[in-house]
Design a protein around this motif. Structure first.
Motif, PDB file in Angstrom:
ATOM      1  N   GLN A 252       0.994  -1.167  -0.378  1.00  0.00           N
ATOM      2  CA  GLN A 252       0.272   0.309  -0.015  1.00  0.00           C
ATOM      3  C   GLN A 252       1.029   1.396   0.109  1.00  0.00           C
ATOM      4  O   GLN A 252       0.581   2.406  -0.950  1.00  0.00           O
ATOM      5  CB  GLN A 252      -1.168  -0.615   1.293  1.00  0.00           C
ATOM      6  N   LYS A 253       1.925   1.193   0.718  1.00  0.00           N
ATOM      7  CA  LYS A 253       2.866   2.231   0.982  1.00  0.00           C
ATOM      8  C   LYS A 253       3.149   2.644  -0.581  1.00  0.00           C
ATOM      9  O   LYS A 253       3.808   3.462  -1.520  1.00  0.00           O
ATOM     10  CB  LYS A 253       3.660   2.176   1.990  1.00  0.00           C
ATOM     11  N   LYS A 254       3.952   1.402  -1.337  1.00  0.00           N
ATOM     12  CA  LYS A 254       4.773   1.882  -2.248  1.00  0.00           C
ATOM     13  C   LYS A 254       3.471   2.271  -3.363  1.00  0.00           C
ATOM     14  O   LYS A 254       4.359   3.270  -4.403  1.00  0.00           O
ATOM     15  CB  LYS A 254       5.162  -0.396  -2.787  1.00  0.00           C
ATOM     16  N   ARG A 255       2.293   1.981  -3.543  1.00  0.00           N
ATOM     17  CA  ARG A 255       1.260   2.364  -4.285  1.00  0.00           C
ATOM     18  C   ARG A 255       1.254   3.440  -3.760  1.00  0.00           C
ATOM     19  O   ARG A 255       1.113   4.546  -4.871  1.00  0.00           O
ATOM     20  CB  ARG A 255       0.186   1.997  -3.920  1.00  0.00           C
ATOM     21  N   LEU A 256       0.863   4.700  -2.589  1.00  0.00           N
ATOM     22  CA  LEU A 256       0.885   5.427  -2.698  1.00  0.00           C
ATOM     23  C   LEU A 256       2.014   6.477  -2.657  1.00  0.00           C
ATOM     24  O   LEU A 256       1.815   7.344  -3.511  1.00  0.00           O
ATOM     25  CB  LEU A 256       1.027   6.225  -1.475  1.00  0.00           C
ATOM     26  N   ASN A 257       3.337   6.354  -2.597  1.00  0.00           N
ATOM     27  CA  ASN A 257       4.827   6.754  -2.817  1.00  0.00           C
ATOM     28  C   ASN A 257       4.426   7.113  -4.531  1.00  0.00           C
ATOM     29  O   ASN A 257       4.973   7.481  -4.849  1.00  0.00           O
ATOM     30  CB  ASN A 257       6.257   6.212  -2.274  1.00  0.00           C
ATOM     31  N   ASP A 258       4.392   6.054  -5.272  1.00  0.00           N
ATOM     32  CA  ASP A 258       4.527   5.749  -6.863  1.00  0.00           C
ATOM     33  C   ASP A 258       3.884   7.061  -7.072  1.00  0.00           C
ATOM     34  O   ASP A 258       4.119   7.717  -8.213  1.00  0.00           O
ATOM     35  CB  ASP A 258       4.178   4.391  -6.958  1.00  0.00           C
ATOM     36  N   PHE A 259       2.437   7.040  -6.415  1.00  0.00           N
ATOM     37  CA  PHE A 259       0.938   7.649  -6.911  1.00  0.00           C
ATOM     38  C   PHE A 259       1.460   9.424  -7.187  1.00  0.00           C
ATOM     39  O   PHE A 259       1.828   9.790  -8.014  1.00  0.00           O
ATOM     40  CB  PHE A 259       0.024   6.961  -6.991  1.00  0.00           C
ATOM     41  N   THR A 260       2.182   9.534  -6.071  1.00  0.00           N
ATOM     42  CA  THR A 260       2.352  10.585  -5.529  1.00  0.00           C
ATOM     43  C   THR A 260       4.067  11.116  -6.372  1.00  0.00           C
ATOM     44  O   THR A 260       3.688  12.298  -6.997  1.00  0.00           O
ATOM     45  CB  THR A 260       3.087  10.586  -3.951  1.00  0.00           C
TER      46      THR A 260
END
Length: 510
Positions: A252-260
């Motif tokens: 989840q953190k990776k998805r949030l960071n990549d999207f940001t």
């Protein structure tokens, strides 16, 4: 000179021995100081009362109690007094309730550090303003604060207006005359605002430059911290690392960071192509500018702060708007006064609100503050004391862990008579002047007060006023009470249900 001569005559083996001895001495001193603080805290906790605790778990299982806020937090002062003992596993915490005591802690820069379990939210919120401490927090706060200056906040009003109009159109298309959980619709509206205000994705998407926000990971965020406390072995990172929960959280953190990072790249491209003049400036733009003039403020810092604003802003403001609308539904005389105030401000005009209009919504602001008193979006805050503190009859040692519970403080009957009753007049100028400033802390207070508090109040006023100009809010039979539950932020178990009745001469479009 003497030291230099001694060092010249000292062999490498002797130097290593001296260094090892220093390290051991420092370790012993640190251990003794920590143990001394712990033992003093334990001794103090034994003198205080608090909720019944379990061996080893302490009071951790309280987070699973759906009635925790009403049954325990709301009655804490009557049950246990102004200083309450709470055990988090084997660690004593002290819940401070009285405004005079809260001021001692919250107003001091010596007590700005967060307690250990805020680190458990790093994989969700990132290491931003909410979860960071020390020099990093102080530096980031100083750099980001200018982005929330009054003059810059005014530029976000158009974003608030567009999102609230989109909310009206969604409600008008599918919800008029039916029973609806207003929280669901409001949360989507608040997310629209954050997408544009923080990430720079326009609410009104036109042309080929379209970002598909329906798939945004910020719509699907889930925090794991409560589950780790109810399974205390998962507080050990060495064990937690091997669990499916940890794997899901990291993904989840990776998805949030990549999207940001994609959003950061998009804003940089817009700026480099000189197309930014046609778009509203967002917080990412401000943080990109900060990073260009401050090398210590890296792209990783931008990602962490953007995630903090997106995730914390969603739940807190969404809950505040929904609770306010629901309470106005249950108190029609207050709703009518808000409508009368809006009629006096806008007269027969269909125009969108300006900054001046928002300032003129004084009674509505009283209603919003009363909703935040009863249902503060963040009902629990925790700090670590930087030095010894004297509170009433007791002295808390430096290093003590402290809970601040706005939900409980806001229900002190000697400050707020008949505390469960919705009475906006509590926040009239004359009543506010005579009340202790730390008796109302929905945005915390002191050096670590919420950086976006004025942004949030403007946002709430814009959304609530937009709906009241178009609809009469009516109660739903059998769904007229609030079951507040604690999930880091405050939620309403079972939803907040209303019916919408179009007003005569209702506003349909600005």
């Amino acid at each position: 000179m003497f030291v230099e001569k001694v060092l010249e005559r000292t062999t490498k083996l002797e130097l290593c021995s001296i260094l090892i001895l220093l390290v051991i001495s420092l370790s012993i001193y640190t251990f003794y100081a920590t143990l001394n603080t712990y033992l003093r805290s334990v001794l103090l906790s034994l003198k205080l009362t608090g909720p019944p605790s379990l061996p080893f778990l302490g009071n951790c299982m309280l987070v699973t109690d759906k009635d925790l806020m009403r049954r325990c937090a709301g009655k804490a002062f009557d049950l246990y007094g102004s200083l309450v003992r709470i055990w988090v596993l084997l660690f004593p915490f002290f819940a401070v309730l009285e405004p005079e005591d809260l001021q001692v802690i919250l107003s001091s820069k010596k007590h700005t550090n967060k307690v250990f379990f805020y680190r458990l939210m790093h994989n969700f919120l990132g290491d931003g303003l909410i979860t960071s401490s020390g020099a990093k927090w102080s530096n980031h706060r100083r750099l980001i604060q200018p982005a929330f200056h009054h003059n810059l906040l005014e530029k976000f009003i158009d974003t608030f207006v567009d999102a609230s109009q989109s909310l009206y159109e969604n409600l008008d298309a599918e919800a008029v005359g039916t029973e609806i959980n207003i929280a669901k619709y409001v949360n989507n509206c608040v997310l629209d605002i954050l997408n544009e205000a923080v990430l720079g994705v326009p609410i009104k998407k036109r042309g080929q430059d379209v970002v598909m926000m329906e798939d945004s990971p910020f719509r699907q965020g889930k925090i794991m911290m409560p589950a780790r406390f109810t399974h205390p072995w998962l507080l050990l990172d060495g064990i937690y690392h091997w669990t499916k929960m940890a794997n899901d959280e990291l993904n989840q953190k990776k998805r949030l960071n990549d999207f940001t990072r994609k959003m950061i790249q998009r804003r940089r491209q817009i700026q480099n192509n000189n197309n930014g003049n046609s778009e509203r400036k967002c917080l990412l733009d401000h943080m990109i500018e900060i990073s260009e003039s401050n090398p210590d403020f890296t792209e990783e810092d931008i990602v962490n702060e953007a995630c903090t604003f997106m995730l914390a802003g969603q739940d807190s403001v969404g809950a505040a708007v929904a609770f306010t609308l629901f309470l106005l539904t249950q108190n029609p005389e207050c709703q009518d006064r808000c409508v009368q105030e809006l009629a006096a401000i806008f007269e027969d005009s269909n125009r969108a609100p300006t900054m001046t209009d928002l300032h003129e919504m004084r009674y509505m602001e009283m209603c919003i503050k009363e909703a935040l008193r009863l249902y503060p979006s963040v009902p629990l805050i925790a700090r670590k004391l930087g030095e010894e503190v004297r509170l009433a009859k007791h002295t808390l040692p430096a290093g003590s862990n402290v809970f601040i519970c706005p939900y409980a403080t806001h229900r002190l009957a000697h400050i707020y008579p008949d505390p469960e009753k919705f009475q906006p007049e509590r926040f009239s100028p004359e009543n506010s002047e005579t009340r202790h400033p730390y008796a109302f802390i929905p945005f915390s207070a002191g050096p670590r007060y919420c950086i976006g508090n004025r942004f949030a109040i403007m946002e709430i006023k814009t959304i609530v006023s937009r709906l009241l100009r178009s609809y009469q809010l009516l109660p739903v039979s059998g769904k007229t009470t609030i079951a507040a539950t604690f999930r880091i932020t405050l939620r309403a178990s079972g939803g907040l249900w209303v019916r919408l009745k179009p007003r005569d001469h209702a506003l349909t479009k600005h």
